[in-house]
Design a protein around this motif. Structure first.
Motif, PDB file in Angstrom:
ATOM      1  N   GLY A  15      34.881 -82.014  31.470  1.00 41.90           N
ATOM      2  CA  GLY A  15      35.693 -83.170  31.811  1.00 41.90           C
ATOM      3  C   GLY A  15      34.847 -84.421  31.915  1.00 41.90           C
ATOM      4  N   ASP A  16      35.230 -85.461  31.181  1.00 39.98           N
ATOM      5  CA  ASP A  16      34.555 -86.762  31.251  1.00 39.98           C
ATOM      6  C   ASP A  16      35.491 -87.744  31.951  1.00 39.98           C
ATOM      7  OD1 ASP A  16      32.140 -86.103  29.891  1.00 39.98           O
ATOM      8  OD2 ASP A  16      33.237 -86.121  28.001  1.00 39.98           O
ATOM      9  N   LEU A  17      35.030 -88.301  33.059  1.00 40.61           N
ATOM     10  CA  LEU A  17      35.871 -89.158  33.899  1.00 40.61           C
ATOM     11  C   LEU A  17      35.250 -90.541  34.040  1.00 40.61           C
ATOM     12  CD1 LEU A  17      38.265 -89.527  35.866  1.00 40.61           C
ATOM     13  CD2 LEU A  17      36.794 -88.621  37.664  1.00 40.61           C
ATOM     14  N   GLN A  45      30.810 -87.890  35.252  1.00 39.02           N
ATOM     15  CA  GLN A  45      31.249 -89.267  35.411  1.00 39.02           C
ATOM     16  C   GLN A  45      30.637 -90.114  34.306  1.00 39.02           C
ATOM     17  OE1 GLN A  45      29.984 -91.100  39.060  1.00 39.02           O
ATOM     18  NE2 GLN A  45      31.562 -92.680  39.013  1.00 39.02           N
ATOM     19  N   GLN A  46      31.431 -91.019  33.761  1.00 37.63           N
ATOM     20  CA  GLN A  46      30.982 -91.843  32.640  1.00 37.63           C
ATOM     21  C   GLN A  46      31.052 -93.326  33.006  1.00 37.63           C
ATOM     22  OE1 GLN A  46      29.780 -90.480  29.885  1.00 37.63           O
ATOM     23  NE2 GLN A  46      30.369 -88.375  30.335  1.00 37.63           N
ATOM     24  N   GLY A  47      30.246 -94.132  32.297  1.00 36.44           N
ATOM     25  CA  GLY A  47      30.350 -95.586  32.400  1.00 36.44           C
ATOM     26  C   GLY A  47      29.642 -96.212  33.583  1.00 36.44           C
ATOM     27  N   VAL A  48      28.768 -95.449  34.285  1.00 33.43           N
ATOM     28  CA  VAL A  48      28.026 -95.996  35.420  1.00 33.43           C
ATOM     29  C   VAL A  48      26.554 -95.627  35.290  1.00 33.43           C
ATOM     30  CG1 VAL A  48      30.021 -95.943  36.978  1.00 33.43           C
ATOM     31  CG2 VAL A  48      28.520 -93.941  36.822  1.00 33.43           C
ATOM     32  N   GLU A  49      25.716 -96.343  36.057  1.00 29.14           N
ATOM     33  CA  GLU A  49      24.272 -96.139  35.957  1.00 29.14           C
ATOM     34  C   GLU A  49      23.821 -94.812  36.554  1.00 29.14           C
ATOM     35  OE1 GLU A  49      21.795 -97.821  34.523  1.00 29.14           O
ATOM     36  OE2 GLU A  49      23.239 -99.166  33.596  1.00 29.14           O
ATOM     37  N   GLU A  50      24.365 -94.455  37.718  1.00 32.41           N
ATOM     38  CA  GLU A  50      23.968 -93.221  38.396  1.00 32.41           C
ATOM     39  C   GLU A  50      25.189 -92.304  38.500  1.00 32.41           C
ATOM     40  OE1 GLU A  50      21.077 -92.175  39.462  1.00 32.41           O
ATOM     41  OE2 GLU A  50      19.899 -93.944  38.959  1.00 32.41           O
ATOM     42  N   PRO A  51      25.531 -91.604  37.420  1.00 38.81           N
ATOM     43  CA  PRO A  51      26.792 -90.845  37.378  1.00 38.81           C
ATOM     44  C   PRO A  51      26.751 -89.553  38.184  1.00 38.81           C
ATOM     45  CG  PRO A  51      25.563 -90.483  35.371  1.00 38.81           C
ATOM     46  CD  PRO A  51      24.806 -91.520  36.143  1.00 38.81           C
ATOM     47  N   TYR A  52      27.914 -89.182  38.664  1.00 38.38           N
ATOM     48  CA  TYR A  52      28.080 -87.881  39.313  1.00 38.38           C
ATOM     49  C   TYR A  52      28.242 -86.806  38.241  1.00 38.38           C
ATOM     50  CZ  TYR A  52      30.627 -84.034  41.548  1.00 38.38           C
ATOM     51  OH  TYR A  52      31.034 -82.792  41.966  1.00 38.38           O
ATOM     52  N   THR A  53      27.672 -85.645  38.476  1.00 36.92           N
ATOM     53  CA  THR A  53      27.880 -84.482  37.622  1.00 36.92           C
ATOM     54  C   THR A  53      28.126 -83.278  38.517  1.00 36.92           C
ATOM     55  OG1 THR A  53      26.396 -85.359  35.919  1.00 36.92           O
ATOM     56  CG2 THR A  53      26.909 -83.016  35.823  1.00 36.92           C
ATOM     57  N   GLY A  54      29.185 -82.537  38.243  1.00 41.55           N
ATOM     58  CA  GLY A  54      29.512 -81.389  39.087  1.00 41.55           C
ATOM     59  C   GLY A  54      29.911 -80.185  38.267  1.00 41.55           C
ATOM     60  N   ALA A  92      31.150 -91.667  44.255  1.00 39.96           N
ATOM     61  CA  ALA A  92      31.388 -93.106  44.270  1.00 39.96           C
ATOM     62  C   ALA A  92      31.864 -93.599  42.908  1.00 39.96           C
ATOM     63  CB  ALA A  92      30.121 -93.838  44.690  1.00 39.96           C
ATOM     64  N   ILE A  93      32.900 -94.414  42.910  1.00 41.82           N
ATOM     65  CA  ILE A  93      33.439 -94.946  41.655  1.00 41.82           C
ATOM     66  C   ILE A  93      32.396 -95.768  40.904  1.00 41.82           C
ATOM     67  CG2 ILE A  93      35.147 -96.546  40.681  1.00 41.82           C
ATOM     68  CD1 ILE A  93      37.114 -95.512  42.807  1.00 41.82           C
ATOM     69  N   PRO A  94      31.593 -96.614  41.581  1.00 41.65           N
ATOM     70  CA  PRO A  94      30.575 -97.372  40.837  1.00 41.65           C
ATOM     71  C   PRO A  94      29.313 -96.573  40.540  1.00 41.65           C
ATOM     72  CG  PRO A  94      30.557 -98.036  43.137  1.00 41.65           C
ATOM     73  CD  PRO A  94      31.696 -97.080  42.981  1.00 41.65           C
ATOM     74  N   GLY A  95      29.294 -95.279  40.861  1.00 39.70           N
ATOM     75  CA  GLY A  95      28.106 -94.461  40.646  1.00 39.70           C
ATOM     76  C   GLY A  95      27.239 -94.440  41.893  1.00 39.70           C
ATOM     77  N   GLY A  96      26.129 -93.750  41.805  1.00 39.65           N
ATOM     78  CA  GLY A  96      25.215 -93.688  42.924  1.00 39.65           C
ATOM     79  C   GLY A  96      24.804 -92.275  43.288  1.00 39.65           C
ATOM     80  N   THR A  97      25.253 -91.280  42.484  1.00 37.78           N
ATOM     81  CA  THR A  97      24.810 -89.910  42.729  1.00 37.78           C
ATOM     82  C   THR A  97      23.306 -89.836  42.513  1.00 37.78           C
ATOM     83  OG1 THR A  97      26.920 -89.058  41.946  1.00 37.78           O
ATOM     84  CG2 THR A  97      25.091 -87.501  42.023  1.00 37.78           C
TER      85      THR A  97
END
Length: 215
Positions: free
Chosen positions: A31-33, A157-166, A178-183
Motif C-alpha cells: 500500500g502506497d499512501l 508513506q509517499q511524498g514526504v522527506e521522512e516517510p513512515y513504513t509499516g 505524521a502526515i508531513p513525515g518524520g518517522t
C-alpha cells in the motif's frame, strides 16, 4: 540516500525472486499512501484480487491451494480482467479497511480498480485498487486499519522527506504516523530488514516445498 537506496535494492531483489518462485503462495499486499492535511489522502493497494473474490483467508494459509476455497480461487484466476473487476467492485463496495485521523474514520471512496491480464494462470497477477478520502485540516497523523483475512500489508508513506513504513498482519492497525513525515530512519531500517527477511524466508520455504514435491 545511499543507505535507504541499498535497502530498497535488497528488498526489490528479494521481491523479484519471490515472485518468480511463487505461484499460489501468498504474498504481502503493498500500500502506497500519500496525504495532505486539509486536502485528501490517496491509498494505492497492489494485492491479490482473486483471493478477495474467492473468500480465501490469507491470514490462515501460505498457499491458496491449501485453502477450502482453492477451486474458487482458480476459477477467479481464470477470469478476464473485466469480469474480475466487476466481482471485486462488489467485494469493495463497503471496504473493510479504515483510514483514521484521531478519533475520526475517514470515508474511503473507491476511485480506480485495475486488473492485470490473465497471462499464465500458474503465476499470480496483480490487482491495483485506489481509494481516496478527505483529510481534515486539523489532522496531524493517520492510522490504517487493515482487514482480518487480507493477509500481510507493506504500508509505505509517499511524498514526504521522512516517510513512515509499516508491516501489518491481517486485522492489525498501524501506529499513528505524521502526515508531513518524520518517522525515524532507524525505525524504517528495522522495518525493511524485517520485510526483506520475511521475503527471503518465503523464498527458501517455497523452494524447499517444491523440492519435496518433486521427490
Amino acid at each position: 540516500m545511499p543507505f535507504r537506496a541499498a535497502f530498497a535494492t535488497i528488498l526489490a531483489a528479494a521481491t523479484l525472486i519471490a515472485t518468480a518462485l511463487i505461484a499460489h503462495e501468498v504474498r504481502p499486499a503493498v500500500g502506497d499512501l500519500e496525504a495532505t492535511a486539509g486536502g485528501s489522502a490517496r491509498l494505492v493497494l497492489t494485492l491479490n484480487g482473486e483471493a478477495l473474490v474467492a473468500g480465501v483467508d490469507l491470514d490462515a494459509v501460505t498457499d491458496t491451494n491449501d485453502s477450502a476455497q482453492a477451486d474458487a480461487f482458480d476459477a477467479a484466476r481464470a477470469l478476464p480482467p473485466a469480469a474480475l473487476e466487476e466481482a471485486l467492485r462488489g467485494v469493495l463496495a463497503a471496504p473493510p479497511l479504515a483510514l483514521v485521523a484521531g478519533e475520526s474514520i475517514l470515508p474511503l471512496t473507491l476511485e480506480a480498480l485495475t486488473v492485470g491480464e490473465i497471462g499464465n494462470v500458474e503465476l499470480p497477477r496483480d490487482t491495483v485498487v485506489t481509494f481516496t478520502a478527505p483529510v481534515p485540516a486539523s489532522a496531524d497523523a493517520l492510522q490504517l486499519s487493515w482487514p482480518a483475512g487480507w493477509g500481510a500489508l507493506i504500508l509505505r508513506q509517499q511524498g514526504v522527506e521522512e516517510p513512515y513504513t509499516g508491516f501489518l498482519a491481517g486485522g492489525q492497525t498501524s501506529e499513528p504516523f505524521a502526515i508531513p513525515g518524520g518517522t525515524s530512519l532507524v525505525g524504517n531500517v528495522l522495518i525493511w530488514v524485517f520485510v526483506a527477511a520475511f521475503l527471503l524466508m518465503l523464498v527458501s520455504a517455497t523452494a524447499f516445498i517444491r523440492a519435496r514435491r518433486r521427490r
